[in-house]
Design a protein around this motif. Structure first.
Motif: not given
Length: 267
Positions: A109-114
């Motif tokens: 997951y490239p982004f936190h929470g994505s």
């Protein structure tokens, strides 16, 4: 193979839970769904961090038999005089796929929470992904006659080798019958098939107990090989149309995977 794969995945995840650092392998989910090529799927997953998760499971593809017509052709355009075998015109073969496989995948997951993720990993399945056999008993005698011709036996002993051979047209391949007039063919691919793709949805839901997931990507089979009577055959430059299931899969080196699933967090 299916039971062994699931047992190994379960043991791996269990060891991860027992020896986890804080925040790693601290949840577990179970998912189930369906897709194209990979069929029904069941899997378990564990988070590695907010940015990654690992999941493993098994894909159940239904056994659907399909009967298809194949043209009987020659592998040479030369016109030769002399005896010729009886030509049945078209021969029916019954094709049967074997696409069920286990999988072990890593979601990034490239982004936190994505929920958007990139996925890499591999599928483990049978080498023989599809078989094809005679389904029309009426053509057996004609195919046995073609075998006699191809091997220059009996009445065809005087036929020169330059006259070529006859068989069933399968794309650029010529499927030759055996002495009993049978066609027993299969397509072989890699047992371990790398996978790369992307999707949406967390392998382990964090905000809710249940969530939906979507994945799409490519399962890399390698170059398919066609075998007849357990012998690998080479291309004959026939230039078939490619409208049969057996022929189409024989040209696929990367199979598209599209799947949807429902995921539930256990803890």
């Amino acid at each position: 193979m299916k039971r062994l794969f699931i047992a190994l995945c379960t043991a791996f995840f269990s060891m991860g839970i027992q020896a986890q650092p804080e925040g790693i392998f601290d949840h577990l989910s179970i998912g189930a769904g369906f897709g194209i090529i990979n069929g029904g799927v069941v899997e378990i997953a564990l988070p590695i961090s907010h940015y990654a998760a690992i999941r493993g499971g098994y894909n159940f593809f239904p056994i659907v038999k399909a009967t298809e017509d194949f043209d009987v052709v020659s592998d040479t355009e030369k016109s030769m005089s002399g005896p010729r075998p009886t030509m049945p015109g078209k021969v029916k073969l019954q094709a049967e796929p074997f696409l069920s496989a286990g999988h072990l995948l890593l979601d990034i997951y490239p982004f936190h929470g994505s929920s958007f993720h990139l996925t890499g990993g591999a599928y483990l399945g049978k080498e023989q992904v599809i078989t094809a056999k005679n389904s029309d008993g009426d053509s057996q005698a004609d195919l046995a006659d073609i075998y006699q011709y191809n091997n220059r036996l009996g009445a065809y002993s005087s036929v020169p080798e330059s006259a070529g051979k006859f068989g069933l047209e399968c794309g650029d391949f010529l499927l030759e019958p055996d002495a009993r007039g049978n066609i027993d063919a299969f397509i072989k691919v890699k047992r371990i098939r790398p996978y790369a793709g992307l999707g949406f949805g967390r392998a382990v839901p964090m905000k809710h107990r249940f969530a939906f997931g979507f994945d799409m990507g490519l399962q890399f089979w390698g170059t398919p090989e066609i075998y007849v009577d357990n012998k690998k055959i080479e291309k004959a430059n026939l230039g078939g149309k490619g409208d049969s299931l057996f022929e189409a899969i024989g040209k696929v080196s990367a199979a598209p995977i599209i799947s949807c699933k429902l995921v539930g967090r256990i803890f």
